[in-house]
Design a protein around this motif. Structure first.
Motif, PDB file in Angstrom:
ATOM      1  N   ARG A  55      44.078  42.928  30.200  1.00 28.24           N
ATOM      2  CA  ARG A  55      44.154  41.565  30.545  1.00 28.24           C
ATOM      3  C   ARG A  55      44.997  40.907  29.480  1.00 28.24           C
ATOM      4  O   ARG A  55      44.812  41.098  28.145  1.00 28.24           O
ATOM      5  N   VAL A  95      45.703  38.175  27.535  1.00 31.56           N
ATOM      6  CA  VAL A  95      45.109  37.132  27.356  1.00 31.56           C
ATOM      7  C   VAL A  95      45.330  36.529  25.884  1.00 31.56           C
ATOM      8  O   VAL A  95      45.225  37.298  24.982  1.00 31.56           O
ATOM      9  N   TYR A 124      32.832  33.238  23.907  1.00 35.75           N
ATOM     10  CA  TYR A 124      34.450  33.855  23.944  1.00 35.75           C
ATOM     11  C   TYR A 124      35.306  32.869  24.915  1.00 35.75           C
ATOM     12  O   TYR A 124      34.636  32.682  25.942  1.00 35.75           O
ATOM     13  N   GLN A 169      44.439  33.231  30.051  1.00 36.15           N
ATOM     14  CA  GLN A 169      45.065  34.448  30.762  1.00 36.15           C
ATOM     15  C   GLN A 169      46.297  34.058  31.544  1.00 36.15           C
ATOM     16  O   GLN A 169      46.369  33.110  32.114  1.00 36.15           O
ATOM     17  N   HIS A 174      38.229  46.195  37.060  1.00 36.00           N
ATOM     18  CA  HIS A 174      37.323  46.850  36.092  1.00 36.00           C
ATOM     19  C   HIS A 174      35.962  46.084  36.220  1.00 36.00           C
ATOM     20  O   HIS A 174      35.905  45.199  36.992  1.00 36.00           O
ATOM     21  N   HIS A 191      32.143  45.009  33.705  1.00 38.71           N
ATOM     22  CA  HIS A 191      31.568  45.059  32.316  1.00 38.71           C
ATOM     23  C   HIS A 191      30.276  44.210  32.500  1.00 38.71           C
ATOM     24  O   HIS A 191      30.222  43.418  33.571  1.00 38.71           O
ATOM     25  N   ARG A 214      36.160  31.400  35.210  1.00 35.29           N
ATOM     26  CA  ARG A 214      37.358  31.055  35.176  1.00 35.29           C
ATOM     27  C   ARG A 214      37.552  29.625  35.376  1.00 35.29           C
ATOM     28  O   ARG A 214      36.923  29.225  36.337  1.00 35.29           O
ATOM     29  N   ASP A 230      39.421  31.608  30.279  1.00 32.36           N
ATOM     30  CA  ASP A 230      38.348  32.563  30.464  1.00 32.36           C
ATOM     31  C   ASP A 230      37.138  32.172  29.773  1.00 32.36           C
ATOM     32  O   ASP A 230      37.523  31.864  28.291  1.00 32.36           O
ATOM     33  N   LEU A 264      33.687  33.837  28.448  1.00 33.65           N
ATOM     34  CA  LEU A 264      32.689  35.011  28.650  1.00 33.65           C
ATOM     35  C   LEU A 264      31.746  34.964  27.502  1.00 33.65           C
ATOM     36  O   LEU A 264      31.783  34.409  26.534  1.00 33.65           O
TER      37      LEU A 264
HETATM   38  O1  GTQ Z   1      39.310  39.044  33.219  1.00 31.07           O
HETATM   39  O2  GTQ Z   1      37.893  40.717  32.885  1.00 31.07           O
HETATM   40  O3  GTQ Z   1      39.468  36.972  28.795  1.00 31.07           O
HETATM   41  O4  GTQ Z   1      37.346  41.548  30.630  1.00 31.07           O
HETATM   42  C1  GTQ Z   1      38.493  38.988  28.327  1.00 31.07           C
HETATM   43  C2  GTQ Z   1      37.969  40.224  28.889  1.00 31.07           C
HETATM   44  C3  GTQ Z   1      39.109  38.344  30.627  1.00 31.07           C
HETATM   45  C4  GTQ Z   1      38.650  39.829  32.575  1.00 31.07           C
HETATM   46  C5  GTQ Z   1      39.215  38.065  29.038  1.00 31.07           C
HETATM   47  C6  GTQ Z   1      37.970  40.530  30.171  1.00 31.07           C
HETATM   48  C7  GTQ Z   1      38.498  39.649  31.048  1.00 31.07           C
END
Ligand code: GTQ
Length: 344
Positions: A69, A71, A90, A94, A105, A107, A113, A160, A162
């Motif tokens: 990513r 970012v 966080y 991006q 991926h 997580h 967003r 982003d 999170l």
């Molecule tokens: O787009 O999946 O800013 O996994 C930090 C971790 C974005 C993402 C982030 C991430 C992503």
């Protein structure tokens, strides 16, 4: 003298117990159990015009594929190096360049967003391609497969948000890379909004989940709602006209760990001072103004990001009609019976 000896005895005692991984509570009690929130988080604004050149420069230094990513993390100036914008959240900006894919991926951190720039990108979430238009709010729920792609000729950027620091605090992070760069597309355009975003739900489907089944809250719809309500509703003295994004199946916050809001401030509006125990990140969608936080003034315009720390008294001023998106850990605090607010 007796007092001096007593202090030295204590110090010697602390040094002895220190070797046994023990420490006296009474020396730290008042830093642990504070009468009110005392956050290391500082108020700050990241002007998009200041960030953008660095973001584009990063585009020449590393590909989205290599970076996973690409970012630039918005690091709160009071907590540098901790990758957090507030204690629990966080934020980052991006970039996906034309022709790039930020690989698939998943997580268990939840992500949101807010699209800043570009009209030709999409996020693939669990097999649905969600188009990204400026101001759109898009959710990637915990453990959902997702990739970001930009088949257009212009760069695409977004904010982003999170719950990374929250998950880190709990030592509960899980991550998995998909075997393929992109997951197979399984749904037609607009499927999620059709299924759960048209004030209906599939009959006989009692399924509910912590995250909203709607992963796309297009700005065109939110904006229309705010402007229609504005024709009738009185303004709240503290918030102007403020709406919360919800999970349509439950009415709860759209994300289990992050509360999300959008508010309209008419031109010339000055909000009354307000504070709450959820440090809040704002993304300016439209308009210009400034937010006073304590004795600091944060000027803002379109695409800027600013942060108001927990329990910091603040008020907004809009120079012209403005729309602010915001997010915080409020829903977590509310579930734990911790949340407080104070209105002046
Ligand atoms: O787009 O999946 O800013 O996994 C930090 C971790 C974005 C993402 C982030 C991430 C992503």
């Amino acid at each position: 003298m007796a007092q001096q000896a007593r202090l030295m005895d204590r110090q010697a005692f602390y040094e002895r117990i220190d070797k046994h991984e023990l420490a006296p509570l009474w020396e730290v009690f008042r830093e642990l159990i504070t009468p009110e929130p005392r956050s290391p988080c500082l108020p700050h604004v990241w002007a998009y015009d200041a960030v953008r050149p660095f973001l584009m420069e990063s585009g020449e230094l590393i590909s989205a594929k290599e970076a996973e990513r690409r970012v630039l993390v918005l690091e709160n100036p009071g907590m540098r190096g901790a990758s957090c914008v507030t204690r629990s959240l966080y934020a980052g900006i991006q970039l996906v360049l034309p022709g790039e894919v930020a690989p698939c991926h998943r997580h268990n951190q939840s992500a949101l967003r807010v699209v800043l720039e570009g009209r030709g990108g999409y996020t693939g979430v669990e097999g649905e391609h969600i188009p990204m238009q400026p101001g759109d709010f898009i959710i990637t729920p915990s453990w959902a497969w997702h990739e970001h792609a930009n088949p257009s000729a212009e760069p695409v950027t977004w904010l982003d948000g999170l719950d990374v620091p929250l998950v880190q605090l709990l030592d509960a992070s899980f991550f998995e890379a998909h075997a393929a760069e992109s997951q197979p597309r399984r749904f037609p355009h607009g499927y999620g909004l059709a299924r759960h975003g048209a004030n209906m739900k599939p009959a006989d489907d009692d399924h509910t989940a912590a995250a909203s089944p709607v992963n796309h809250y297009p700005y065109a719809r939110s904006r229309e709602a705010l402007h229609t309500m504005r024709k009738h509703d009185a303004l709240d003295r503290h918030h102007g006209l403020k709406m919360e994004f919800v999970n349509p199946l439950t009415g709860a916050a759209a994300m289990p760990t992050i509360s999300t809001f959008i508010q309209l401030l008419p031109g010339g509006f000055q909000s009354r001072p307000y504070r709450s125990s959820d440090g809040t990140v704002y993304s300016v969608i439209e308009g210009h103004g400034e937010t006073r936080v304590g004795d600091k003034t944060l000027p803002w315009g379109p695409r800027d990001t600013f942060v108001v720390p927990s329990w910091a008294r603040h008020s907004h001023h809009a120079d012209e009609e403005s729309v602010l998106f915001s997010f915080s850990d409020r829903t977590v605090q509310q579930k734990l019976d911790l949340w407080h607010e104070e209105k002046e």
